[in-house]
Design a protein around this motif. Structure first.
Motif, PDB file in Angstrom:
ATOM      1  N   ASN A  45      64.829  24.344 -57.199  1.00 15.33           N
ATOM      2  CA  ASN A  45      64.390  24.458 -58.590  1.00 15.33           C
ATOM      3  C   ASN A  45      64.048  23.106 -59.212  1.00 15.33           C
ATOM      4  OD1 ASN A  45      63.703  26.267 -60.646  1.00 15.33           O
ATOM      5  ND2 ASN A  45      65.657  25.965 -61.692  1.00 15.33           N
ATOM      6  N   PHE A  46      63.492  22.183 -58.394  1.00 17.39           N
ATOM      7  CA  PHE A  46      63.031  20.907 -58.927  1.00 17.39           C
ATOM      8  C   PHE A  46      61.839  21.168 -59.829  1.00 17.39           C
ATOM      9  CE2 PHE A  46      64.438  18.862 -54.705  1.00 17.39           C
ATOM     10  CZ  PHE A  46      65.697  18.589 -55.207  1.00 17.39           C
ATOM     11  N   LYS A  47      61.754  20.405 -60.882  1.00 18.53           N
ATOM     12  CA  LYS A  47      60.625  20.541 -61.796  1.00 18.53           C
ATOM     13  C   LYS A  47      59.441  19.757 -61.243  1.00 18.53           C
ATOM     14  CE  LYS A  47      59.566  20.691 -66.651  1.00 18.53           C
ATOM     15  NZ  LYS A  47      60.072  20.470 -68.012  1.00 18.53           N
ATOM     16  N   SER A  74      48.287  17.444 -65.694  1.00 24.33           N
ATOM     17  CA  SER A  74      47.969  17.269 -67.116  1.00 24.33           C
ATOM     18  C   SER A  74      49.222  17.107 -67.980  1.00 24.33           C
ATOM     19  CB  SER A  74      47.152  18.459 -67.623  1.00 24.33           C
ATOM     20  OG  SER A  74      47.916  19.650 -67.507  1.00 24.33           O
ATOM     21  N   ASP A  75      50.420  17.260 -67.382  1.00 23.58           N
ATOM     22  CA  ASP A  75      51.666  17.135 -68.143  1.00 23.58           C
ATOM     23  C   ASP A  75      52.028  15.673 -68.351  1.00 23.58           C
ATOM     24  OD1 ASP A  75      51.989  19.863 -68.260  1.00 23.58           O
ATOM     25  OD2 ASP A  75      53.340  19.947 -66.532  1.00 23.58           O
ATOM     26  N   PHE A  76      52.750  15.436 -69.425  1.00 23.04           N
ATOM     27  CA  PHE A  76      53.293  14.119 -69.706  1.00 23.04           C
ATOM     28  C   PHE A  76      54.461  13.890 -68.745  1.00 23.04           C
ATOM     29  CE2 PHE A  76      56.446  11.492 -71.953  1.00 23.04           C
ATOM     30  CZ  PHE A  76      55.688  10.364 -72.180  1.00 23.04           C
ATOM     31  N   ASP A 135      63.077  14.624 -66.595  1.00 16.38           N
ATOM     32  CA  ASP A 135      62.812  15.634 -65.557  1.00 16.38           C
ATOM     33  C   ASP A 135      63.034  15.036 -64.176  1.00 16.38           C
ATOM     34  OD1 ASP A 135      62.171  17.552 -67.437  1.00 16.38           O
ATOM     35  OD2 ASP A 135      60.000  17.312 -67.216  1.00 16.38           O
ATOM     36  N   GLN A 136      62.552  13.819 -63.960  1.00 23.91           N
ATOM     37  CA  GLN A 136      62.737  13.160 -62.669  1.00 23.91           C
ATOM     38  C   GLN A 136      64.215  12.914 -62.384  1.00 23.91           C
ATOM     39  OE1 GLN A 136      60.370  12.601 -60.430  1.00 23.91           O
ATOM     40  NE2 GLN A 136      61.853  11.758 -58.998  1.00 23.91           N
ATOM     41  N   ASN A 137      64.954  12.478 -63.389  1.00 18.18           N
ATOM     42  CA  ASN A 137      66.391  12.255 -63.219  1.00 18.18           C
ATOM     43  C   ASN A 137      67.124  13.563 -62.920  1.00 18.18           C
ATOM     44  OD1 ASN A 137      66.151   9.516 -63.566  1.00 18.18           O
ATOM     45  ND2 ASN A 137      66.689   9.561 -65.743  1.00 18.18           N
ATOM     46  N   ASN A 138      66.727  14.644 -63.575  1.00 15.48           N
ATOM     47  CA  ASN A 138      67.344  15.946 -63.295  1.00 15.48           C
ATOM     48  C   ASN A 138      67.063  16.375 -61.852  1.00 15.48           C
ATOM     49  OD1 ASN A 138      68.377  16.159 -65.876  1.00 15.48           O
ATOM     50  ND2 ASN A 138      66.692  17.413 -66.640  1.00 15.48           N
ATOM     51  N   ASN A 139      65.841  16.134 -61.373  1.00  5.26           N
ATOM     52  CA  ASN A 139      65.514  16.449 -59.985  1.00  5.26           C
ATOM     53  C   ASN A 139      66.398  15.660 -59.027  1.00  5.26           C
ATOM     54  OD1 ASN A 139      63.510  18.269 -60.683  1.00  5.26           O
ATOM     55  ND2 ASN A 139      61.829  16.820 -60.363  1.00  5.26           N
ATOM     56  N   TRP A 140      66.579  14.360 -59.303  1.00  4.14           N
ATOM     57  CA  TRP A 140      67.417  13.533 -58.441  1.00  4.14           C
ATOM     58  C   TRP A 140      68.871  13.979 -58.489  1.00  4.14           C
ATOM     59  CZ3 TRP A 140      65.825  11.104 -54.525  1.00  4.14           C
ATOM     60  CH2 TRP A 140      64.574  10.492 -54.497  1.00  4.14           C
TER      61      TRP A 140
END
Length: 121
Positions: A9-11, A16-18, A23-28
């Motif tokens: 469930n990685f984002k 086109s998204d900012f 989000d990157q930290n949550n993925n890590w």
């Protein structure tokens, strides 16, 4: 529009998204937690009511690309069911009743037992 990965469930932001550092930290954080789970895998320890498969079945069930917990369970069952060469008693000098007797030594004892019974007759 962002999508999520199937397994963890990685984002995955769209082009086109900012870009969001959060989000990157949550993925890590998710990746770190999943990798940490690999440090201490859980597997069937056969201490409960689960029956231990025989050694041949357990060995045949060990396959590549299987789940680590299944592989560990089958390895434990194989070791529990298999008789290790170093534990076989071949000279009748142990007092440990839990060790297995070699077939050759068992035959020698049976021959002596049979001879004793025939001598008594």
């Amino acid at each position: 529009m962002a999508t999520n990965t199937t397994n963890y469930n990685f984002k995955k932001p769209d082009e086109s998204d900012f870009y969001s550092i959060q989000d990157q930290n949550n993925n890590w954080d998710k990746a770190d937690a999943a990798l940490k789970d690999l440090d201490t895998p859980t597997f069937e320890d056969y201490s409960g009511s689960t029956t231990v498969p025989d050694a041949a079945t357990a060995i045949n069930s060990i396959r590549s690309k299987g789940k680590l917990s299944t592989i560990l369970s089958n390895m434990k069952a194989a070791f529990k069911g298999a008789c290790l060469i170093g534990q076989i008693v071949n000279n009748c000098v142990t007092n440990n009743a839990k060790l297995p007797l070699s077939a050759a030594q068992g035959k020698a004892l049976m021959d002596l037992y049979t001879q004793l019974n025939s001598d008594l007759a």
